[in-house]
Design a protein around this motif. Structure first.
Motif, PDB file in Angstrom:
ATOM      1  N   ALA A 157       0.841  -1.343  -0.215  1.00  0.00           N
ATOM      2  CA  ALA A 157      -0.044  -0.015   0.113  1.00  0.00           C
ATOM      3  C   ALA A 157       1.009   1.044   0.235  1.00  0.00           C
ATOM      4  CB  ALA A 157      -0.837  -0.020   1.091  1.00  0.00           C
ATOM      5  N   GLY A 158       1.209   1.501  -1.109  1.00  0.00           N
ATOM      6  CA  GLY A 158       2.178   2.790  -1.259  1.00  0.00           C
ATOM      7  C   GLY A 158       1.352   4.198  -0.895  1.00  0.00           C
ATOM      8  N   ASN A 159       0.109   4.131  -0.849  1.00  0.00           N
ATOM      9  CA  ASN A 159      -0.825   5.056  -0.309  1.00  0.00           C
ATOM     10  C   ASN A 159      -1.421   5.052   0.934  1.00  0.00           C
ATOM     11  OD1 ASN A 159      -3.054   6.820   0.173  1.00  0.00           O
ATOM     12  ND2 ASN A 159      -3.971   6.595  -1.939  1.00  0.00           N
ATOM     13  N   ALA A 202      -3.703   6.113   2.637  1.00  0.00           N
ATOM     14  CA  ALA A 202      -5.187   6.082   2.971  1.00  0.00           C
ATOM     15  C   ALA A 202      -5.593   4.451   2.828  1.00  0.00           C
ATOM     16  CB  ALA A 202      -5.795   6.953   1.815  1.00  0.00           C
ATOM     17  N   GLU A 203      -4.910   3.770   1.945  1.00  0.00           N
ATOM     18  CA  GLU A 203      -5.198   2.328   1.723  1.00  0.00           C
ATOM     19  C   GLU A 203      -4.728   1.418   2.853  1.00  0.00           C
ATOM     20  OE1 GLU A 203      -7.241   1.583  -0.510  1.00  0.00           O
ATOM     21  OE2 GLU A 203      -7.490   3.445  -1.568  1.00  0.00           O
ATOM     22  N   ASP A 240       2.927   4.730   9.854  1.00  0.00           N
ATOM     23  CA  ASP A 240       1.593   4.674   9.567  1.00  0.00           C
ATOM     24  C   ASP A 240       1.366   2.911   9.075  1.00  0.00           C
ATOM     25  OD1 ASP A 240       1.025   7.276   9.134  1.00  0.00           O
ATOM     26  OD2 ASP A 240       1.582   7.405   6.951  1.00  0.00           O
ATOM     27  N   THR A 272      -4.260  -3.936  -7.442  1.00  0.00           N
ATOM     28  CA  THR A 272      -4.352  -2.469  -7.857  1.00  0.00           C
ATOM     29  C   THR A 272      -4.069  -2.514  -9.552  1.00  0.00           C
ATOM     30  OG1 THR A 272      -1.859  -2.383  -7.526  1.00  0.00           O
ATOM     31  CG2 THR A 272      -3.202  -1.935  -5.700  1.00  0.00           C
ATOM     32  N   GLY A 331      -2.571   3.157  -9.598  1.00  0.00           N
ATOM     33  CA  GLY A 331      -2.745   2.996  -8.288  1.00  0.00           C
ATOM     34  C   GLY A 331      -3.884   2.932  -7.692  1.00  0.00           C
ATOM     35  N   TYR A 363      -6.961   1.034  -5.933  1.00  0.00           N
ATOM     36  CA  TYR A 363      -7.335  -0.207  -5.238  1.00  0.00           C
ATOM     37  C   TYR A 363      -8.547  -0.841  -5.441  1.00  0.00           C
ATOM     38  CZ  TYR A 363      -2.800   0.415  -2.919  1.00  0.00           C
ATOM     39  OH  TYR A 363      -1.334   0.566  -2.552  1.00  0.00           O
TER      40      TYR A 363
END
Length: 184
Positions: A69-71, A73-74, A142, A160, A164, A166
């Motif tokens: 999960a590079g983001n 928020a995910e 995180d 994904t 990007g 999901y």
């Protein structure tokens, strides 16, 4: 330790560090570990215990979340997928690509074929049951918090796309549809 490729993997928090000329390697490593220890608060240890995991297991989960999960928020949803699989008898393998990439990119170049095959059985989440032998990267706060506090979902799959985005699914058939949508 005999099952680990890099013993400190997962225990060096990404951060800004200052180094000094002629500083020993032991001094630099001590700085890394002191910083990590400062970030591993009592809350983290208590939450690990509440979830029934060791700190090492949570750092392993966090490392997979960090890479998958590079983001940020995910991260909570990705964490829920991992926890749901770990707590389900129906999905004994995590099947996360990032563990395979870790083996290919960061392990294989440094070991002979016999050692690689041994480590493959310990880290490849398509082969091993449950968690790999240890963390596959050094996770940020995180990812650690996501590992400790996964979102409450019924998801067992995610994919994904190249942009990007999901896509999460509860069933294999939903996952296959998501793979089509993601262009895989």
């Amino acid at each position: 330790p005999s099952e680990r490729m890099f013993l400190l993997e997962g225990y060096i928090f990404p951060d800004t560090y200052e180094f000094y000329r002629n500083e020993s390697a032991a001094s630099a490593i001590r700085r890394f570990l002191d910083n990590s220890q400062a970030k591993l608060t009592e809350e983290i240890y208590l939450r690990c215990k509440m979830l029934g995991y060791s700190l090492d297991e949570i750092l392993t989960i966090a490392s997979i979340i960090q890479e998958e999960a590079g983001n940020p928020a995910e991260m909570g949803k990705v964490s829920s997928v991992l926890h749901n699989r770990l707590n389900s008898g129906s999905f004994p393998k995590l099947q996360c690509d990032v563990a395979t990439f870790y083996l290919r990119d960061y392990v294989k170049p440094y070991v002979d074929e016999d050692k690689y095959e041994q480590l493959k059985g310990l880290y490849n989440t398509y082969e091993c049951f449950g968690l790999p032998a240890g963390p596959i990267t050094n996770s940020g706060t995180d990812a650690v918090m996501a590992a400790l506090y996964p979102e409450d979902t019924d998801y067992y799959f995610f994919v994904t796309d190249s942009d990007g985005a999901y896509y999460y699914a509860e069933t294999w058939s939903e996952h296959l549809k998501n793979c089509d949508i993601a262009g895989l």
